[in-house]
Design a protein around this motif. Sequence first.
Motif, mmCIF file in Angstrom:
data_model
loop_
_atom_site.group_PDB
_atom_site.id
_atom_site.type_symbol
_atom_site.label_atom_id
_atom_site.label_comp_id
_atom_site.label_asym_id
_atom_site.label_seq_id
_atom_site.Cartn_x
_atom_site.Cartn_y
_atom_site.Cartn_z
ATOM 1 N N ALA A 82 13.383 -2.856 18.114
ATOM 2 C CA ALA A 82 12.884 -2.726 16.740
ATOM 3 C C ALA A 82 13.925 -2.107 15.805
ATOM 4 C CB ALA A 82 11.599 -1.902 16.715
ATOM 5 N N PRO A 83 14.551 -0.988 16.171
ATOM 6 C CA PRO A 83 15.407 -0.297 15.196
ATOM 7 C C PRO A 83 16.872 -0.696 15.222
ATOM 8 C CG PRO A 83 15.059 1.112 17.095
ATOM 9 C CD PRO A 83 14.280 -0.157 17.347
ATOM 10 N N LEU A 120 0.829 -1.203 0.000
ATOM 11 C CA LEU A 120 0.000 0.000 0.000
ATOM 12 C C LEU A 120 0.868 1.261 0.000
ATOM 13 C CD1 LEU A 120 -2.541 -1.187 2.722
ATOM 14 C CD2 LEU A 120 -2.603 -1.570 0.250
ATOM 15 N N GLY A 121 2.158 1.098 -0.264
ATOM 16 C CA GLY A 121 3.043 2.257 -0.331
ATOM 17 C C GLY A 121 3.547 2.750 1.005
ATOM 18 N N LEU A 122 3.341 1.950 2.067
ATOM 19 C CA LEU A 122 3.801 2.366 3.391
ATOM 20 C C LEU A 122 5.182 1.754 3.674
ATOM 21 C CD1 LEU A 122 0.387 1.966 5.174
ATOM 22 C CD2 LEU A 122 1.627 4.118 4.885
ATOM 23 N N GLY A 123 6.202 2.379 3.101
ATOM 24 C CA GLY A 123 7.575 1.928 3.342
ATOM 25 C C GLY A 123 7.737 0.446 3.070
ATOM 26 N N HIS A 124 8.421 -0.223 3.994
ATOM 27 C CA HIS A 124 8.625 -1.668 3.884
ATOM 28 C C HIS A 124 7.591 -2.440 4.693
ATOM 29 C CE1 HIS A 124 12.389 -0.235 2.279
ATOM 30 N NE2 HIS A 124 12.760 -1.459 1.970
ATOM 31 N N GLY A 125 6.428 -1.821 4.902
ATOM 32 C CA GLY A 125 5.485 -2.436 5.839
ATOM 33 C C GLY A 125 5.982 -2.222 7.258
ATOM 34 N N HIS A 126 5.230 -2.744 8.216
ATOM 35 C CA HIS A 126 5.662 -2.576 9.604
ATOM 36 C C HIS A 126 6.949 -3.360 9.823
ATOM 37 C CE1 HIS A 126 5.354 -1.680 13.826
ATOM 38 N NE2 HIS A 126 5.476 -2.961 14.123
ATOM 39 N N VAL A 127 8.003 -2.674 10.245
ATOM 40 C CA VAL A 127 9.302 -3.310 10.457
ATOM 41 C C VAL A 127 9.608 -3.330 11.954
ATOM 42 C CG1 VAL A 127 11.775 -3.139 10.032
ATOM 43 C CG2 VAL A 127 10.158 -2.602 8.189
#
Lengths: 446, 446, 446
Positions: free
Chosen positions: A306-307, A178-185
């Motif tokens: 996460a990051p 949907l164009g949202l980056g790489h999806g939830h990462v």
Amino acid sequence: MPPSQTEQSLNLAWVLLGAFLVMFMQLGFALVETGFTRAKNALNTMAMNLIIYPVGVIGFWLVGYALMFGGVSEWPSLGGPAAPAHEVALRVGGHAFGIFGASKFALVSVAHDPAALAMFLFAAVFMDTAATIPTGAMAERWKFSAFLVYGFFMSAILYPLYGNWVWGAGWLSSLGLLGLGHGHVDFAGSTVVHMTGGVTALAGALVLGPRVGKFRRDGTILGLPGHNLPFAVAGTLILAFGWFGFNAGSTLSASDPRIAGIAVNTMLASAGGGLAALLYIWGTAHKPDIAMACNGLLGGLVAITAPCAFVAPAAAVLIGVVAGLLTAVGVIGLERRLRIDDPVGAIAVHGISGAWGALSLGLFADGAYGVGWNGVAGPVRGLLFGDAGQLGAQCIGVLANVAFVFPVAWGFFKLVDRAIGMRVPAEVEWSGLDSLEMGSDAYPRG
Amino acid sequence: MPPSQTEQSLNLAWVLLGAFLVMFMQLGFALVETGFTRAKNALNTMAMNLIIYPVGVIGFWLVGYALMFGGVSEWPSLGGPAAPAHEVALRVGGHAFGIFGASKFALVSVAHDPAALAMFLFAAVFMDTAATIPTGAMAERWKFSAFLVYGFFMSAILYPLYGNWVWGAGWLSSLGLLGLGHGHVDFAGSTVVHMTGGVTALAGALVLGPRVGKFRRDGTILGLPGHNLPFAVAGTLILAFGWFGFNAGSTLSASDPRIAGIAVNTMLASAGGGLAALLYIWGTAHKPDIAMACNGLLGGLVAITAPCAFVAPAAAVLIGVVAGLLTAVGVIGLERRLRIDDPVGAIAVHGISGAWGALSLGLFADGAYGVGWNGVAGPVRGLLFGDAGQLGAQCIGVLANVAFVFPVAWGFFKLVDRAIGMRVPAEVEWSGLDSLEMGSDAYPRG
Amino acid sequence: MPPSQTEQSLNLAWVLLGAFLVMFMQLGFALVETGFTRAKNALNTMAMNLIIYPVGVIGFWLVGYALMFGGVSEWPSLGGPAAPAHEVALRVGGHAFGIFGASKFALVSVAHDPAALAMFLFAAVFMDTAATIPTGAMAERWKFSAFLVYGFFMSAILYPLYGNWVWGAGWLSSLGLLGLGHGHVDFAGSTVVHMTGGVTALAGALVLGPRVGKFRRDGTILGLPGHNLPFAVAGTLILAFGWFGFNAGSTLSASDPRIAGIAVNTMLASAGGGLAALLYIWGTAHKPDIAMACNGLLGGLVAITAPCAFVAPAAAVLIGVVAGLLTAVGVIGLERRLRIDDPVGAIAVHGISGAWGALSLGLFADGAYGVGWNGVAGPVRGLLFGDAGQLGAQCIGVLANVAFVFPVAWGFFKLVDRAIGMRVPAEVEWSGLDSLEMGSDAYPRG
């Protein structure tokens, strides 16, 4: 290029060693929680931290692993043949959005597949981490039988579902469509593990209500201090140790040189979190409150989870500092403003810092890592490095966690409350759960 | 021949795993020191061992790593490109003798360099070990704010400077240019880590003075026994566990088959030290004093840290036995003869056994390892295997440690004493640092 | 095909890391045993767990390793040249049946052989595990000097002999020559380590007799509860952590992808054991007895140690469940029926579950692993997969353990009793071994 046989062996060993370290975190949780609770409940708190491991492992083995990773057919870094996999998905606009996996129940179909078995081990100890978090927030009043039922539910159903969405080919990982980056990462679990645990802990603490005597009618709040702060500090150090396996193991590969930066970021964020919380509480409460420093350090670890693979060292320090402050403010605010009784601060440490960690990736991911993540071209970048969509995906992941985990956990706890009761009788709570609920004191006299 | 890509990956993983194990030693120090101190100071002692980690990590990240390793451009076993490096050096007779490094501040220039990041992690936990040693010798009377200032100074300035001289292209590593063997050789830190910590501890204990009531006017000495010997034993076992990472990780390579001998020597020396101290104290004081056995075992570990890669198993046993005896004699002598109050024996364990370890390499290195060490042809040999110059270099390294670390640490502590005070008021010491300095007891009553 | 140089390095690192983890189990044993004993003996119990390590290491270095592995010339997975080896054997019907090894005393002949040194390290920590088991069953009444003599005997003589028979080219590994499957197969030590420890513990407990006051003349049995159940739980978690090194390290190779299944089976069996014992005791004694859950979990680990590489995950769960039940029934039966006083349950956990583990391999080995084991063609299969002979070999190994270890240990303890006395005087036992035998309380008052 697929990894060589020797690289596969190295990666397999790396994943196993990481899993061992994460499993050891169970002792860290046990000591932190037991140190922060009272002597009369010390055995009960240790017991929950011990028993969640076998209960969770059995639940995850029978059902949970299948729901979470049943839709994944292979782990390229670990080699081995692709196994049959099945993901139940919704089709929306030509795209498939996975809901849950449905293969590998009880490991029967992968009983001799090293890659699938290694992933089971690694996934099981992550589940165990999530499942043990609520035992802190719900300590000193939770019926042991109700806790046991929870252990199966968490490991077999609740944790695996959200986990599937992010790591198991589920819909949150597909938001890039949907164009949202790489999806939830979420590299190693700020949302998947820690928010799930922290939000479940919030639901549980609300259903249980505060401990007897915590919030007085006149508005004052009793400290109810834990009985063994050296235990809590020891547990914090054990968690900081095991967390290296948590984060650096999540590459599923020692051939990936990013493991070094991940470990460094993990260390730096914990340092930033611990120091920030210590100085904040020292400045505001005029004493170097070590319990808060512990929670700040843990908050830094939760946030960087996460990051950790996507940010530079200086960003890791900053993420840790913010997490430490959020944790300190969160611990105090939950108790004083919202009058929620969380004996160990688990909701703030895992819930609030977990959310911050996922969002921080959406801000600070610098594009140095993550090419092709979730099937999206290019590396992972946050808002400050040009990809606002990634921050959007991070927000959706956080919101989805709260919107799914909270009501399900709340409903489950309410159901258990009706069926067998969630809370020990008041007289058991007064006397302590150890003697009346567990049948033995933690520290019997010779 | 440079290592293959897979070997580099293996080596990187090895260094990281070693660093994790060394980081875990922080809990060992925490438990040993807290076990050997009194209940009224237990939280303060745990707190110093917890907080030295974040403080030290931040100080080392900002400045210390740059001073220590800023002059090193690459780590061949870990691969990766050479990074810009700068070592500030004195030129004497055509030779450069390094004084301190000056690149890689805050890891900015190596933010995505796996080899440099892995080395940061490994070096940071070694710094942490050195920095935590004085918290034992200075326990039960050190102001927490003064401790915090110390943490930054030690991690950012003092530890890195001596470390640079031995490991970071500094002058002690260049003594081979003057015909002194391979220059000062310290495989894993008997001088760099342990003597630096032990000598700083000595300076701090002298500046602080003994605990109230330790040395009476009539000449008698009070035992002031620690409150939890099981903690001390547990901490000793944790240290013995983590030490395998300390020593075997210091190859910076798992491709180096010497890791096996290093680990075996580490085990054997600890056994020799523990057993020798136990039997010595049993024979002289007529009780199997387990506190002394702990310190002897740790003394054996400290001593083998320098020579572990260079000596045969039987030599490791002997080095450990001597270290155990030196530690026992040292602990008693420092207290009874020199009337220095070191609640945990850190000065003897780390300072005296550290010096012995460095010298023992100059005696027992058997030429089976270390070809080309510090750029000098041939393997490393001690006096007994034909190289008296090596023993000379070892002596110079030990003397340089004392001559540099002691006055700098002493001056620093004196300065802090003037500025903010080093010691808690007597009434705080009487009541215990926990309630008055930290704001909470270690073991609150429900 | 011999492993590549890099594979050898990986395997060497794997064995060393496994050994480190197993060494760390010493702390697990220390905490379990100390938690289950009384405060007045806490230092003595910790002390035995600390001192068995140096004593055992020295005994094993001097003599034990030579007896156990002196007959093995090389470790193919670890590379390196074959070393001279010598096994003293009986010749029966043209076949050689090894009795003990006789080379590599004090590691002199292999002082720089990485494979032999790594194996020494790995074997030494296994010895340490076996040797520490009796300190639990014999706690609270064993003279410290007698314990010390035992430490040398166990590490130098008793443990190595049975170990040689199964792992060091001895006769139990040669039973395949008689058509009994692959000979006695014990992957990681259910018989070699745990039964040897458990059977020795039984002999020791019998020679010492029960603690004063345990069994009253009127037939009632006193509980004599341990003083710190959180310690016991912590120790259990540490053991479960280290056990991954115990079992997965026993491949001696990370190139063997079976390490994943081994680790998973280890986890699953521990879960099955812990849960089964908890539910059994909850159902029968009406309280969720956490001490029993700890022992059940440990029983599951002990049992899976022999078959972990040879069975499927579901079989591992079953093996664990049976072990948990056997342990619970065994702990109760030894005390109530046989009136044997084992303060920590070591005889049931290690002896009974160890025997069950060896037998379970003879039932459930599914033929997926072990091709060529002990020189016998084809994979290892149990009775349920077609090889009754394998079950026979397992039975013989178990019987041989009891028939050899029990009388030798019993005779040794009787001899020590005559020579220097095995048991402390009654007044020491009443007051506690800490103050009178060790010279210090475990928890001195400030």
